[in-house]
Motif scaffolding. Structure first.
Motif, PDB file in Angstrom:
ATOM      1  N   ARG A   1       1.081  -1.212   0.037  1.00  0.00           N
ATOM      2  CA  ARG A   1      -0.037  -0.119   0.138  1.00  0.00           C
ATOM      3  C   ARG A   1       0.854   1.276  -0.063  1.00  0.00           C
ATOM      4  NH1 ARG A   1      -2.834   0.038   5.115  1.00  0.00           N
ATOM      5  NH2 ARG A   1      -1.115  -1.186   5.767  1.00  0.00           N
ATOM      6  N   PHE A   2       2.149   1.102   0.272  1.00  0.00           N
ATOM      7  CA  PHE A   2       2.975   2.291   0.731  1.00  0.00           C
ATOM      8  C   PHE A   2       4.021   2.241  -0.474  1.00  0.00           C
ATOM      9  CE2 PHE A   2       0.960   1.595   4.469  1.00  0.00           C
ATOM     10  CZ  PHE A   2       0.827   3.011   4.947  1.00  0.00           C
ATOM     11  N   THR A   3       3.837   1.470  -1.764  1.00  0.00           N
ATOM     12  CA  THR A   3       4.515   1.697  -2.850  1.00  0.00           C
ATOM     13  C   THR A   3       4.808   3.217  -3.528  1.00  0.00           C
ATOM     14  OG1 THR A   3       3.172   0.753  -4.266  1.00  0.00           O
ATOM     15  CG2 THR A   3       4.574  -1.002  -3.277  1.00  0.00           C
ATOM     16  N   GLY A   4       5.741   3.485  -3.993  1.00  0.00           N
ATOM     17  CA  GLY A   4       5.891   4.596  -4.560  1.00  0.00           C
ATOM     18  C   GLY A   4       6.347   5.867  -3.680  1.00  0.00           C
ATOM     19  N   LEU A   5       6.580   5.604  -2.516  1.00  0.00           N
ATOM     20  CA  LEU A   5       7.165   6.566  -1.548  1.00  0.00           C
ATOM     21  C   LEU A   5       8.512   6.479  -1.200  1.00  0.00           C
ATOM     22  CD1 LEU A   5       4.068   6.486   1.250  1.00  0.00           C
ATOM     23  CD2 LEU A   5       4.610   8.021  -0.795  1.00  0.00           C
ATOM     24  N   ASN A   6       9.233   5.527  -2.124  1.00  0.00           N
ATOM     25  CA  ASN A   6      10.631   5.462  -2.121  1.00  0.00           C
ATOM     26  C   ASN A   6      11.011   5.033  -0.695  1.00  0.00           C
ATOM     27  OD1 ASN A   6      12.938   5.461  -3.451  1.00  0.00           O
ATOM     28  ND2 ASN A   6      13.334   7.719  -3.157  1.00  0.00           N
ATOM     29  N   LEU A   7      10.128   4.156   0.223  1.00  0.00           N
ATOM     30  CA  LEU A   7      10.661   3.956   1.392  1.00  0.00           C
ATOM     31  C   LEU A   7      11.734   2.962   1.352  1.00  0.00           C
ATOM     32  CD1 LEU A   7       7.120   3.335   3.398  1.00  0.00           C
ATOM     33  CD2 LEU A   7       8.843   4.967   3.814  1.00  0.00           C
ATOM     34  N   GLY A   8      11.834   1.958   0.678  1.00  0.00           N
ATOM     35  CA  GLY A   8      12.916   1.160   0.882  1.00  0.00           C
ATOM     36  C   GLY A   8      14.097   1.681   0.663  1.00  0.00           C
ATOM     37  N   THR A   9      14.367   2.708  -0.318  1.00  0.00           N
ATOM     38  CA  THR A   9      15.493   3.549  -0.591  1.00  0.00           C
ATOM     39  C   THR A   9      15.816   4.278   0.848  1.00  0.00           C
ATOM     40  OG1 THR A   9      15.253   3.807  -2.640  1.00  0.00           O
ATOM     41  CG2 THR A   9      16.658   5.296  -1.837  1.00  0.00           C
ATOM     42  N   ARG A  10      14.796   4.954   1.267  1.00  0.00           N
ATOM     43  CA  ARG A  10      14.934   5.808   2.424  1.00  0.00           C
ATOM     44  C   ARG A  10      15.296   5.018   3.767  1.00  0.00           C
ATOM     45  NH1 ARG A  10       9.330   8.768   2.550  1.00  0.00           N
ATOM     46  NH2 ARG A  10      10.072   9.750   4.190  1.00  0.00           N
ATOM     47  N   LEU A  11      14.843   3.812   3.653  1.00  0.00           N
ATOM     48  CA  LEU A  11      15.158   2.942   4.906  1.00  0.00           C
ATOM     49  C   LEU A  11      16.668   2.393   4.902  1.00  0.00           C
ATOM     50  CD1 LEU A  11      12.207   0.733   5.649  1.00  0.00           C
ATOM     51  CD2 LEU A  11      13.410   2.036   7.314  1.00  0.00           C
ATOM     52  N   LEU A  12      16.965   2.260   3.598  1.00  0.00           N
ATOM     53  CA  LEU A  12      18.411   1.932   3.268  1.00  0.00           C
ATOM     54  C   LEU A  12      19.373   3.175   3.723  1.00  0.00           C
ATOM     55  CD1 LEU A  12      18.345  -0.040   0.141  1.00  0.00           C
ATOM     56  CD2 LEU A  12      18.724  -0.936   2.374  1.00  0.00           C
ATOM     57  N   ASP A  13      19.038   4.293   3.321  1.00  0.00           N
ATOM     58  CA  ASP A  13      19.647   5.592   3.862  1.00  0.00           C
ATOM     59  C   ASP A  13      19.719   5.698   5.050  1.00  0.00           C
ATOM     60  OD1 ASP A  13      20.238   6.002   0.928  1.00  0.00           O
ATOM     61  OD2 ASP A  13      18.792   7.494   0.805  1.00  0.00           O
ATOM     62  N   TRP A  14      18.441   5.519   5.785  1.00  0.00           N
ATOM     63  CA  TRP A  14      18.633   5.630   7.236  1.00  0.00           C
ATOM     64  C   TRP A  14      19.426   4.537   7.785  1.00  0.00           C
ATOM     65  CZ3 TRP A  14      17.101   1.853  10.717  1.00  0.00           C
ATOM     66  CH2 TRP A  14      17.031   2.184  12.127  1.00  0.00           C
ATOM     67  N   ALA A  15      19.403   3.298   7.435  1.00  0.00           N
ATOM     68  CA  ALA A  15      20.346   2.298   8.160  1.00  0.00           C
ATOM     69  C   ALA A  15      21.860   2.552   7.685  1.00  0.00           C
ATOM     70  CB  ALA A  15      20.130   0.815   7.516  1.00  0.00           C
ATOM     71  N   GLY A  16      22.209   3.443   6.514  1.00  0.00           N
ATOM     72  CA  GLY A  16      23.692   3.779   6.352  1.00  0.00           C
ATOM     73  C   GLY A  16      23.796   4.918   7.259  1.00  0.00           C
ATOM     74  N   ASP A  17      23.025   5.755   7.661  1.00  0.00           N
ATOM     75  CA  ASP A  17      23.196   7.001   8.497  1.00  0.00           C
ATOM     76  C   ASP A  17      23.380   6.553   9.874  1.00  0.00           C
ATOM     77  OD1 ASP A  17      23.031  10.040   8.767  1.00  0.00           O
ATOM     78  OD2 ASP A  17      21.469   9.132  10.074  1.00  0.00           O
ATOM     79  N   ARG A  18      22.660   5.579  10.339  1.00  0.00           N
ATOM     80  CA  ARG A  18      22.614   4.974  11.682  1.00  0.00           C
ATOM     81  C   ARG A  18      23.908   4.301  11.714  1.00  0.00           C
ATOM     82  NH1 ARG A  18      19.010   4.222  15.638  1.00  0.00           N
ATOM     83  NH2 ARG A  18      19.148   2.744  16.982  1.00  0.00           N
ATOM     84  N   ALA A  19      24.326   3.405  10.800  1.00  0.00           N
ATOM     85  CA  ALA A  19      25.607   2.754  10.886  1.00  0.00           C
ATOM     86  C   ALA A  19      26.995   3.593  10.921  1.00  0.00           C
ATOM     87  CB  ALA A  19      25.854   2.061   9.629  1.00  0.00           C
TER      88      ALA A  19
END
Length: 179
Positions: A98-116
């Protein structure tokens, strides 16, 4: 969208994420996640503080996405030398359809890289289903470099391993996950 640590009350929904994703992947011709993942393993990861969830708002009951992030390098996938590098590992990244198109996968990967990066890690690493070339391409397009593919029955089909440098990133998520 906010990101928080998952709570045990999220367990049923997190388990359903896997079922929903497996159904969607099967429609695409992939057997990825076709074997149910034991909910007690997910519960243990939640209790360890490794599972994060995305909600539309703080008071939203349903989840938009999830990611598990830990520092445990699988010795079947990563060499002893690689396991000495400080890294965080992405697992079970799933976005509700239902949340496709919001780039959530990419944003989560960026969040994870930032957290790392904030935790002093040099790498953000992951493994992907060996036969899921679409997923591998997705990760490559997001800066992950293929390291190797491990063909060992013990890895359960998820032997394509990749990494990218951990780095600060703008992800647009309201990070409410307590450090």
């Amino acid at each position: 969208m906010i990101i928080t640590r998952a709570e045990i009350r999220d367990l049923a929904r997190l388990t359903q994420f896997r079922v929903d994703a497996a159904t969607w992947l099967a429609a695409l011709g992939s057997d990825q996640w076709s074997t149910p993942f034991p909910s007690d393993h997910i519960a243990q990861s939640i209790q360890s503080g490794e599972v994060f969830v995305v909600r539309e708002s703080a008071d939203a009951d349903d989840l938009a996405a999830t990611i598990t992030l830990d520092d445990a390098a699988d010795p079947l996938l990563w060499t002893p030398q690689e396991r000495q590098d400080k890294a965080l590992y992405v697992h079970k990244l799933t976005v509700d359809r239902r949340f496709t198109g919001l780039n959530l996968g990419t944003r989560l990967l960026d969040w994870a890289g930032d957290r790392a990066a904030r935790h002093g890690a040099h790498w953000l690493r992951l493994d992907a289903w060996t036969s899921n070339t679409r997923l591998q391409q997705y990760y490559a397009e997001r800066g992950f470099q293929h390291v190797r593919t491990v063909h060992d029955p013990e890895v359960g089909g998820s032997g394509w391993v990749a990494q990218r440098p951990a780095a600060p990133a703008e992800h647009g998520l309201d990070d409410q996950a307590v450090e």
